[in-house]
Design a protein around this motif. Structure first.
Motif, mmCIF file in Angstrom:
data_model
loop_
_atom_site.group_PDB
_atom_site.id
_atom_site.type_symbol
_atom_site.label_atom_id
_atom_site.label_comp_id
_atom_site.label_asym_id
_atom_site.label_seq_id
_atom_site.Cartn_x
_atom_site.Cartn_y
_atom_site.Cartn_z
ATOM 1 N N ASP A 14 31.517 39.292 46.675
ATOM 2 C CA ASP A 14 32.214 40.606 46.856
ATOM 3 C C ASP A 14 33.309 40.817 45.805
ATOM 4 N N LEU A 15 32.971 41.862 44.855
ATOM 5 C CA LEU A 15 33.767 42.186 43.964
ATOM 6 C C LEU A 15 35.309 42.818 44.332
ATOM 7 N N ASN A 16 35.232 43.182 45.447
ATOM 8 C CA ASN A 16 36.784 43.798 46.116
ATOM 9 C C ASN A 16 37.556 42.519 45.950
ATOM 10 N N LEU A 17 37.196 41.178 45.995
ATOM 11 C CA LEU A 17 38.163 40.126 45.805
ATOM 12 C C LEU A 17 38.606 39.905 44.492
ATOM 13 N N LEU A 18 37.982 40.693 43.305
ATOM 14 C CA LEU A 18 38.553 40.318 42.243
ATOM 15 C C LEU A 18 39.791 41.370 41.919
ATOM 16 N N ARG A 19 39.685 42.385 42.844
ATOM 17 C CA ARG A 19 41.010 43.235 42.609
ATOM 18 C C ARG A 19 42.205 42.618 43.214
ATOM 19 N N VAL A 20 41.838 41.694 44.346
ATOM 20 C CA VAL A 20 43.038 41.137 44.949
ATOM 21 C C VAL A 20 43.513 39.952 43.890
ATOM 22 N N PHE A 21 42.564 39.403 43.426
ATOM 23 C CA PHE A 21 42.759 38.285 42.470
ATOM 24 C C PHE A 21 43.438 38.943 41.285
ATOM 25 N N MET A 25 47.706 37.814 40.546
ATOM 26 C CA MET A 25 47.906 37.149 39.082
ATOM 27 C C MET A 25 48.985 37.966 38.421
ATOM 28 N N ALA A 26 49.006 39.435 38.603
ATOM 29 C CA ALA A 26 49.892 40.027 37.929
ATOM 30 C C ALA A 26 51.231 39.981 38.432
ATOM 31 N N GLU A 27 51.363 39.785 40.020
ATOM 32 C CA GLU A 27 52.465 39.903 40.610
ATOM 33 C C GLU A 27 53.246 38.374 40.959
ATOM 34 N N ARG A 28 52.182 37.401 40.915
ATOM 35 C CA ARG A 28 52.404 35.951 41.275
ATOM 36 C C ARG A 28 53.305 36.010 42.437
ATOM 37 N N SER A 29 52.679 36.889 43.492
ATOM 38 C CA SER A 29 53.493 36.970 44.592
ATOM 39 C C SER A 29 52.446 37.704 45.604
ATOM 40 N N LEU A 30 52.002 36.971 46.888
ATOM 41 C CA LEU A 30 51.293 37.624 47.794
ATOM 42 C C LEU A 30 51.729 38.835 48.406
ATOM 43 N N THR A 31 53.117 38.863 48.647
ATOM 44 C CA THR A 31 53.749 40.002 49.338
ATOM 45 C C THR A 31 53.778 41.115 48.375
ATOM 46 N N MET A 67 53.566 32.114 43.236
ATOM 47 C CA MET A 67 52.402 31.603 43.200
ATOM 48 C C MET A 67 52.013 31.255 41.585
ATOM 49 N N GLU A 68 51.909 29.970 41.419
ATOM 50 C CA GLU A 68 51.550 29.320 40.255
ATOM 51 C C GLU A 68 49.856 29.202 40.084
ATOM 52 N N PRO A 69 49.435 29.922 39.052
ATOM 53 C CA PRO A 69 47.849 29.800 38.866
ATOM 54 C C PRO A 69 47.415 28.495 38.437
ATOM 55 N N THR A 70 46.052 28.093 38.722
ATOM 56 C CA THR A 70 45.429 27.024 38.085
ATOM 57 C C THR A 70 44.876 27.355 36.609
ATOM 58 N N VAL A 71 44.471 26.283 36.005
ATOM 59 C CA VAL A 71 43.972 26.499 34.525
ATOM 60 C C VAL A 71 42.814 27.306 34.608
ATOM 61 N N ARG A 72 41.875 27.233 35.862
ATOM 62 C CA ARG A 72 40.685 27.925 35.891
ATOM 63 C C ARG A 72 41.085 29.535 36.066
ATOM 64 N N ALA A 73 42.094 29.859 36.968
ATOM 65 C CA ALA A 73 42.502 31.006 37.118
ATOM 66 C C ALA A 73 43.045 31.749 35.907
ATOM 67 N N LEU A 74 43.873 31.087 35.005
ATOM 68 C CA LEU A 74 44.425 31.553 33.681
ATOM 69 C C LEU A 74 43.302 31.973 32.884
ATOM 70 N N LEU A 76 40.382 32.973 33.752
ATOM 71 C CA LEU A 76 39.428 33.691 34.346
ATOM 72 C C LEU A 76 40.111 35.192 34.184
ATOM 73 N N TRP A 77 41.149 35.077 34.416
ATOM 74 C CA TRP A 77 41.934 36.403 34.523
ATOM 75 C C TRP A 77 41.790 37.710 33.412
ATOM 76 N N PRO A 78 41.794 36.990 32.103
ATOM 77 C CA PRO A 78 41.803 38.196 31.032
ATOM 78 C C PRO A 78 40.290 38.803 31.229
ATOM 79 N N SER A 79 39.468 38.085 31.527
ATOM 80 C CA SER A 79 37.949 38.826 31.631
ATOM 81 C C SER A 79 37.943 39.794 32.884
ATOM 82 N N VAL A 80 38.642 39.175 33.964
ATOM 83 C CA VAL A 80 38.664 39.999 35.303
ATOM 84 C C VAL A 80 39.310 41.379 34.790
ATOM 85 N N ARG A 81 40.511 41.134 34.253
ATOM 86 C CA ARG A 81 41.320 42.416 34.200
ATOM 87 C C ARG A 81 40.827 43.391 33.412
ATOM 88 N N ASP A 82 40.104 42.838 32.159
ATOM 89 C CA ASP A 82 39.338 43.631 31.282
ATOM 90 C C ASP A 82 38.066 44.487 31.872
#
Length: 322
Positions: A14-21, A25-31, A67-74, A76-82
């Motif tokens: 579900d690509l909508n999950l990438l928007r949440v991710f 990552m940008a806010e480092r906060s679920l709230t 929220m602290e990202p894992t190595v995988r998240a760090l 992955l994030w640039p590609s997702v954001r791009d």
């Protein structure tokens, strides 16, 4: 827990999950991510759980400052954001409406730069983009390219002589470069001391300057800087007895000690300490201050990013009469 050999099925993701991710990552906060996405916090938590299950990685965990990202998240994030920005630009070219936007811009800059440009940015956002948020993060290097490449900031603003010289050399050699930049304003570095400092009267020559005790503003924490490089080229050196990473801190210390420091001339008026300090021209040639905005070229045509760059140019023009 991460599963190194886990192979996600992209066809069922579900690509909508990438928007949440991306927002988490940008806010480092679920709230804050939930607020920006107009979702409830449980909905954001559920989306993250589904993405974790799909990717086989924890992605983010709770830490001391959020929220602290894992190595995988760090990684992955640039590609997702791009990908998300490219898709947005394709579906809604020129579609950034400041009056209704809820974009969060992450800007990396030192306190001297922030004191100069952030008040103007807040004024512009309040007037025409009330839903836009700014997040200013510390600049800890004179070369912000790694920070921008990782997607940890949208723009870096500051004095980056070595990085820009390298970019220029690569372009002249015909290499493809991944970063763009624009000069915002210029100035000069001056020697700063308290009003009753022994060197506050009389001519500040090289001997008196090098014999004094000095405070260095170093973003990286290294005990030398471009002033020391300029002195070394003249076979001279100064004694640095204190290193801090903020110009405002340096101003407070200098105002109450016999240490000398070097600051951008325009910053002194922003500190509220101008009456306590004396400015003297350096007794040797030092590089001029050229404050630049630098960004990754993947954001070059993003309408929101273009709006922020234009806002920075407008603030610089208003502040320095450019």
């Amino acid at each position: 827990m991460s599963a190194p050999n886990f192979q996600p099925n992209f066809r069922t993701l579900d690509l909508n999950l990438l928007r949440v991710f991306d927002e988490v990552m940008a806010e480092r906060s679920l709230t804050r991510a939930a607020r920006n996405l107009s979702l409830t916090q449980p909905a954001v938590s559920n989306a993250l759980r589904r993405l974790r299950d799909a990717l086989g990685d924890e992605l983010v965990r709770r830490g001391g400052a959020g929220m602290e990202p894992t190595v995988r998240a760090l990684a992955l994030w640039p590609s997702v954001r791009d990908a998300l920005r490219s898709l947005q630009a394709s579906l809604a070219p020129g579609g950034f409406d400041p009056s209704s936007a809820t974009t969060t811009f992450v800007l990396a800059m030192a306190d001297a730069t922030a004191a100069t440009v952030v008040p103007g940015l807040v004024e512009i956002a309040g007037a025409v983009a009330p839903g836009v948020s700014l997040r200013v993060v510390p600049l800890t290097t004179r070369d912000p390219r790694a920070l921008l490449d990782a997607g940890a900031a949208d723009l870096a603003v500051g004095y980056f002589p070595a990085a820009l010289a390298d970019l220029s050399a690569r372009e002249q050699a015909g290499e493809a470069v991944s970063f763009s930049h624009q000069r915002l304003y210029g100035g000069e570095y001056v020697c700063v001391m308290r009003r009753k400092h022994p060197l506050a009267s009389g001519r500040l020559n090289m001997e008196r300057y090098c014999s004094a005790r000095h405070l260095l503003v170093s973003f990286s924490g290294r005990p030398w800087g471009f002033i020391d490089e300029a002195l070394a080229s003249l076979d001279r050196q100064r004694r640095v007895v204190l290193t801090v990473n903020q110009f405002f801190t340096a101003g407070r210390v200098v105002a109450h000690s016999d240490l000398l420091s070097v600051m951008p001339r325009h910053f002194v008026r922003e500190t509220g300490m101008a009456q306590e300090l004396v400015l003297r021209k350096l007794p040797f040639e030092a590089p001029a201050v050229h404050v630049e905005a630098i960004w990754h070229r993947r954001a070059q045509h993003d309408p929101a990013h273009q709006w922020m760059r234009q806002a920075l140019v407008r603030v610089a023009s208003q502040s320095f009469g450019l």
